[in-house]
Design an enzyme around this catalytic site. Structure first.
Site, PDB file in Angstrom:
ATOM      1  N   TRP A  12       0.822  -1.216   0.000  1.00  0.00           N
ATOM      2  CA  TRP A  12       0.000   0.000   0.000  1.00  0.00           C
ATOM      3  C   TRP A  12       0.860   1.272   0.000  1.00  0.00           C
ATOM      4  O   TRP A  12       0.350   2.361  -0.137  1.00  0.00           O
ATOM      5  CB  TRP A  12      -0.952   0.002   1.201  1.00  0.00           C
ATOM      6  N   LYS A  13       2.150   1.139   0.216  1.00  0.00           N
ATOM      7  CA  LYS A  13       3.068   2.295   0.298  1.00  0.00           C
ATOM      8  C   LYS A  13       2.480   3.339   1.256  1.00  0.00           C
ATOM      9  O   LYS A  13       1.866   2.965   2.251  1.00  0.00           O
ATOM     10  CB  LYS A  13       3.337   2.837  -1.110  1.00  0.00           C
ATOM     11  N   HIS A  94      13.062  -2.946  -0.982  1.00  0.00           N
ATOM     12  CA  HIS A  94      12.250  -2.279  -2.004  1.00  0.00           C
ATOM     13  C   HIS A  94      13.048  -1.134  -2.624  1.00  0.00           C
ATOM     14  O   HIS A  94      13.784  -0.441  -1.928  1.00  0.00           O
ATOM     15  CB  HIS A  94      10.945  -1.751  -1.397  1.00  0.00           C
ATOM     16  N   GLU A  96      12.315   1.755  -3.488  1.00  0.00           N
ATOM     17  CA  GLU A  96      12.123   3.084  -2.899  1.00  0.00           C
ATOM     18  C   GLU A  96      12.939   3.246  -1.620  1.00  0.00           C
ATOM     19  O   GLU A  96      13.436   4.332  -1.326  1.00  0.00           O
ATOM     20  CB  GLU A  96      10.617   3.327  -2.661  1.00  0.00           C
ATOM     21  N   GLY A 233       1.528  -2.709  -6.349  1.00  0.00           N
ATOM     22  CA  GLY A 233       1.448  -1.388  -5.725  1.00  0.00           C
ATOM     23  C   GLY A 233       0.076  -0.780  -5.987  1.00  0.00           C
ATOM     24  O   GLY A 233      -0.917  -1.143  -5.359  1.00  0.00           O
ATOM     25  N   GLY A 234       0.008   0.132  -6.938  1.00  0.00           N
ATOM     26  CA  GLY A 234      -1.215   0.893  -7.226  1.00  0.00           C
ATOM     27  C   GLY A 234      -2.480   0.046  -7.323  1.00  0.00           C
ATOM     28  O   GLY A 234      -3.521   0.414  -6.752  1.00  0.00           O
TER      29      GLY A 234
END
Ligand code: 13P
Length: 249
Positions: A12-13, A94, A96, A233-234
């Site tokens: 879900w970041k 990850h 990021e 992700g999205g």
């Protein structure tokens, strides 16, 4: 082929609020009763325990933690603390976290070790940036990520890990690896594990694909012999697309 498990995980970041997380969790509970796939979600920290308490048919993971047991690390959270509130999985490596928060190979190695000591499944992410693929060096790049942070483990320990191949150029860009690109890297990863350990070990580890995986391309990606599922992700932020991905096996 081995006996490896099919998995779909939702990262879900830094998205969703408390109410949205609650609604998504309830919708997943309703939609997942029949799925023969291991499903997990990785909420933002404030909602981990709330989602863990309400999840019926899926596991909870964390997007981050600090690899020390306790102590003066203001702002950080330990893996035993997240286990305490119901987490079973942890994202490690990850892109990021590597690029925005400068997490190095040796730091990621510590996170892998801490996670295994706590009995939490590491979901180890690897993948090359665009320039590296453009230069044709993606295999060497990904192999180094595995060698530096994962291949120090013994056979029993590495079999407790899940690997996620996420080409950086595909994350959040709408560009997806082709089935040929995904299968090529996934089979390379499996053969490196077989070389380092043995074939039985390589055949028991789930290797997930991540990077703009959605309800329209998941079926094709998941049909690759060495793709055992996805890290989403999205498309994991809405129950209809996430459930469609899970049901595309
Ligand atoms: P997207 O599915 O939004 O491309 O993100 C992939 C990802 O980074 C999952 O960890």
């Amino acid at each position: 082929m081995g006996n490896r498990q099919k998995m779909v995980f939702g990262n879900w970041k830094m998205n969703l609020n408390k109410k949205e997380a609650e609604i998504l969790c309830n919708e997943l509970n309703d939609g997942l009763a029949i799925a023969d796939v291991k499903v997990g979600v990785f909420p933002s920290f404030p909602y981990v325990s709330q989602v863990a308490e309400n999840a019926n048919h899926f596991s909870i993971g964390v997007q981050n933690f600090y690899p020390q047991e306790t102590g003066a690390f203001t702002g950080e959270v330990s893996i035993t603390q997240v286990k305490d509130v119901g987490a079973e999985l942890a994202l490690i490596g990850h892109s990021e976290r590597r690029s925005i928060f400068n997490e190095t190979h040796s730091f990621l190695k510590k996170k892998v070790d801490a996670s295994l000591v706590a009995g939490i499944t590491p979901v180890f992410c690897c993948g090359e940036p665009f320039e590296v693929r453009n230069a044709g060096e993606e295999r060497a790049y990904v192999l180094q990520q595995l060698e530096e942070s994962l291949f120090h483990l013994d056979k029993r320990a590495i079999q407790k890990c899940v690997i996620a191949y996420e080409p950086v150029w595909a994350i959040g860009t709408g560009l997806t690896a082709s089935t040929e690109q995904a299968e090529d890297m996934h089979s390379a990863i499996r053969s490196w594990i077989a070389n380092q350990y043995d074939q039985e070990c390589a055949d028991s580890i789930s290797i997930l694909y991540g990077g703009s995986c959605n309800a329209s391309n998941a079926k094709e990606l998941f049909s690759c012999p060495n793709v055992d599922g996805g890290l989403i992700g999205g498309a994991s932020l809405k129950s209809d697309s996430f459930l469609a991905i899970i049901h595309s096996f």
